[in-house]
Write a protein that holds these residues in place. Sequence first.
Motif, mmCIF file in Angstrom:
data_model
loop_
_atom_site.group_PDB
_atom_site.id
_atom_site.type_symbol
_atom_site.label_atom_id
_atom_site.label_comp_id
_atom_site.label_asym_id
_atom_site.label_seq_id
_atom_site.Cartn_x
_atom_site.Cartn_y
_atom_site.Cartn_z
ATOM 1 N N HIS A 156 -26.853 -36.068 -72.320
ATOM 2 C CA HIS A 156 -27.372 -36.197 -70.960
ATOM 3 C C HIS A 156 -27.833 -34.832 -70.444
ATOM 4 C CE1 HIS A 156 -26.790 -36.150 -66.476
ATOM 5 N NE2 HIS A 156 -27.657 -37.137 -66.614
ATOM 6 N N TYR A 157 -27.101 -33.776 -70.774
ATOM 7 C CA TYR A 157 -27.524 -32.439 -70.372
ATOM 8 C C TYR A 157 -28.902 -32.126 -70.950
ATOM 9 C CZ TYR A 157 -27.436 -27.375 -69.699
ATOM 10 O OH TYR A 157 -27.750 -26.093 -69.327
ATOM 11 N N ALA A 158 -29.088 -32.415 -72.228
ATOM 12 C CA ALA A 158 -30.400 -32.190 -72.843
ATOM 13 C C ALA A 158 -31.471 -33.010 -72.134
ATOM 14 C CB ALA A 158 -30.351 -32.550 -74.327
ATOM 15 N N ALA A 159 -31.131 -34.238 -71.775
ATOM 16 C CA ALA A 159 -32.102 -35.116 -71.110
ATOM 17 C C ALA A 159 -32.473 -34.603 -69.726
ATOM 18 C CB ALA A 159 -31.543 -36.532 -71.026
ATOM 19 N N THR A 160 -31.498 -34.044 -68.998
ATOM 20 C CA THR A 160 -31.823 -33.517 -67.664
ATOM 21 C C THR A 160 -32.745 -32.308 -67.764
ATOM 22 O OG1 THR A 160 -29.826 -32.121 -67.604
ATOM 23 C CG2 THR A 160 -29.658 -34.342 -66.661
ATOM 24 N N LYS A 161 -32.570 -31.494 -68.789
ATOM 25 C CA LYS A 161 -33.456 -30.341 -68.947
ATOM 26 C C LYS A 161 -34.861 -30.788 -69.356
ATOM 27 C CE LYS A 161 -29.877 -28.423 -67.779
ATOM 28 N NZ LYS A 161 -29.677 -28.342 -66.317
ATOM 29 N N PHE A 162 -34.921 -31.829 -70.179
ATOM 30 C CA PHE A 162 -36.213 -32.435 -70.495
ATOM 31 C C PHE A 162 -36.878 -32.953 -69.222
ATOM 32 C CE2 PHE A 162 -37.854 -36.838 -71.029
ATOM 33 C CZ PHE A 162 -39.126 -36.517 -71.504
ATOM 34 N N ALA A 163 -36.107 -33.630 -68.380
ATOM 35 C CA ALA A 163 -36.667 -34.198 -67.143
ATOM 36 C C ALA A 163 -37.182 -33.117 -66.212
ATOM 37 C CB ALA A 163 -35.596 -35.032 -66.439
ATOM 38 N N ARG A 164 -36.507 -31.983 -66.195
ATOM 39 C CA ARG A 164 -36.886 -30.889 -65.314
ATOM 40 C C ARG A 164 -38.006 -30.031 -65.904
ATOM 41 N NH1 ARG A 164 -31.905 -27.448 -63.778
ATOM 42 N NH2 ARG A 164 -31.379 -29.235 -62.478
ATOM 43 N N GLY A 165 -38.286 -30.233 -67.179
ATOM 44 C CA GLY A 165 -39.301 -29.424 -67.837
ATOM 45 C C GLY A 165 -38.758 -28.141 -68.426
ATOM 46 N N GLU A 166 -37.427 -27.991 -68.478
ATOM 47 C CA GLU A 166 -36.806 -26.814 -69.088
ATOM 48 C C GLU A 166 -36.649 -27.079 -70.587
ATOM 49 O OE1 GLU A 166 -33.226 -25.826 -67.018
ATOM 50 O OE2 GLU A 166 -34.217 -25.695 -65.083
ATOM 51 N N LEU A 167 -37.750 -27.030 -71.287
ATOM 52 C CA LEU A 167 -37.766 -27.485 -72.674
ATOM 53 C C LEU A 167 -36.984 -26.564 -73.601
ATOM 54 C CD1 LEU A 167 -41.448 -28.760 -72.987
ATOM 55 C CD2 LEU A 167 -39.405 -29.970 -72.200
ATOM 56 N N TYR A 168 -37.042 -25.251 -73.347
ATOM 57 C CA TYR A 168 -36.263 -24.356 -74.201
ATOM 58 C C TYR A 168 -34.765 -24.660 -74.097
ATOM 59 C CZ TYR A 168 -40.358 -21.413 -75.081
ATOM 60 O OH TYR A 168 -41.586 -20.945 -75.478
ATOM 61 N N GLU A 169 -34.313 -24.946 -72.885
ATOM 62 C CA GLU A 169 -32.900 -25.267 -72.696
ATOM 63 C C GLU A 169 -32.544 -26.584 -73.377
ATOM 64 O OE1 GLU A 169 -28.992 -24.566 -71.019
ATOM 65 O OE2 GLU A 169 -30.713 -23.331 -71.554
ATOM 66 N N ALA A 170 -33.426 -27.560 -73.283
ATOM 67 C CA ALA A 170 -33.189 -28.841 -73.961
ATOM 68 C C ALA A 170 -33.154 -28.650 -75.476
ATOM 69 C CB ALA A 170 -34.282 -29.841 -73.581
ATOM 70 N N ILE A 171 -34.079 -27.842 -76.000
ATOM 71 C CA ILE A 171 -34.117 -27.587 -77.441
ATOM 72 C C ILE A 171 -32.840 -26.884 -77.883
ATOM 73 C CG2 ILE A 171 -35.296 -26.226 -79.217
ATOM 74 C CD1 ILE A 171 -37.921 -26.799 -77.627
ATOM 75 N N SER A 172 -32.377 -25.938 -77.063
ATOM 76 C CA SER A 172 -31.138 -25.234 -77.381
ATOM 77 C C SER A 172 -29.956 -26.195 -77.436
ATOM 78 C CB SER A 172 -30.884 -24.143 -76.336
ATOM 79 O OG SER A 172 -29.662 -23.482 -76.585
ATOM 80 N N MET A 173 -29.877 -27.112 -76.492
ATOM 81 C CA MET A 173 -28.781 -28.083 -76.490
ATOM 82 C C MET A 173 -28.851 -29.007 -77.699
ATOM 83 S SD MET A 173 -26.069 -29.483 -75.552
ATOM 84 C CE MET A 173 -25.593 -28.651 -74.035
ATOM 85 N N LEU A 174 -30.030 -29.372 -78.120
ATOM 86 C CA LEU A 174 -30.150 -30.217 -79.313
ATOM 87 C C LEU A 174 -29.654 -29.485 -80.559
ATOM 88 C CD1 LEU A 174 -33.601 -31.883 -78.586
ATOM 89 C CD2 LEU A 174 -31.376 -33.027 -78.661
ATOM 90 N N GLY A 175 -29.920 -28.182 -80.649
ATOM 91 C CA GLY A 175 -29.381 -27.402 -81.756
ATOM 92 C C GLY A 175 -27.860 -27.357 -81.702
ATOM 93 N N PHE A 176 -27.326 -27.168 -80.503
ATOM 94 C CA PHE A 176 -25.875 -27.178 -80.310
ATOM 95 C C PHE A 176 -25.290 -28.531 -80.707
ATOM 96 C CE2 PHE A 176 -22.207 -28.016 -77.548
ATOM 97 C CZ PHE A 176 -21.418 -26.896 -77.786
ATOM 98 N N PHE A 177 -25.969 -29.613 -80.351
ATOM 99 C CA PHE A 177 -25.488 -30.960 -80.662
ATOM 100 C C PHE A 177 -25.481 -31.199 -82.175
ATOM 101 C CE2 PHE A 177 -25.877 -35.616 -80.917
ATOM 102 C CZ PHE A 177 -24.825 -35.984 -80.093
ATOM 103 N N ARG A 178 -26.490 -30.704 -82.872
ATOM 104 C CA ARG A 178 -26.493 -30.821 -84.337
ATOM 105 C C ARG A 178 -25.287 -30.114 -84.929
ATOM 106 N NH1 ARG A 178 -31.901 -29.904 -83.742
ATOM 107 N NH2 ARG A 178 -31.682 -27.673 -84.180
ATOM 108 N N GLU A 179 -25.014 -28.910 -84.428
ATOM 109 C CA GLU A 179 -23.934 -28.099 -84.997
ATOM 110 C C GLU A 179 -22.557 -28.673 -84.666
ATOM 111 O OE1 GLU A 179 -22.119 -23.565 -84.670
ATOM 112 O OE2 GLU A 179 -24.060 -24.048 -83.783
#
Length: 270
Positions: A156-179
């Motif tokens: 959900h955190y990644a999704a909120t950053k996507f919604a806000r247009g903070e794409l770098y932050e969303a991408i960072s969270m997706l990397g964290f989620f993979r790890e």
Amino acid sequence: MPSTLPRTHAIFLERVRDAVEADDRLSALLIGGSYIHGGLDEHSDLDFVIVVNGENYGEVMSSRMDFARALPDFITAFTGEHVGEPRLLICLYGPPLLHVDLKFVLAADLDQSIERRAVLFAREPAAMETRMLAAEVNWPNLPSEWFEARAWIWLHYAATKFARGELYEAISMLGFFREQVLGPLLYRRAGLNQRGVRRLEAMGLDAQNRLAATVARHDASSVKEAIEASIAIYLDLRSDDPSLVATKAMPALLRDFIEQAGSRNRAEHQ
């Protein structure tokens, strides 16, 4: 010493062993990581554990940077508070560049460990080997409930950053989620200790290359697709534990949120 140890690693190992043996405050040198697990190559770190005499521990801890600097080809180092391990020095030596971990512990700290380390030097070899064999060794594998409690909040955190247009932050969270989630669950599926995303490719744990879909470009549609892929892969891996109680309303609520955010983003760019 493994016969396949790269020359750079072998030379440095001997240097550390000589330094420990020459310092009366230190009682043993152990090594873990890929040295004992296998797969050590020219890109591998060296993970040393240095056992300190109890009466000298405070002195050694306050001067441990001096120990690291005294080893040949020192470049830089810092302490490991960011990983919850202030006893650790994370060092870089070279050329050629070599990552080296130096952790300073008491003998009693060896009674519980995440791995059974090899003894490279000990002033009392028999006693150290006995202690190592008697140690309780447990890799910190996490239960299904740990992942389930966190997965939807992190996504959900990644999704909120996507919604806000903070794409770098969303991408960072997706990397964290993979790890933190997908990688460990792929290890679990293979019946192995959970090790993040380390060596997933080499070990063939993601044979269908599904995780590639969770790596987003700096583009809103790519981020949206990566979040959706992360959801799908997590649901699949979660199913390995049929006794797990699933979080209510998930993933339906999250997918609705992502679709609405995607619709708003498209409308704003029309």
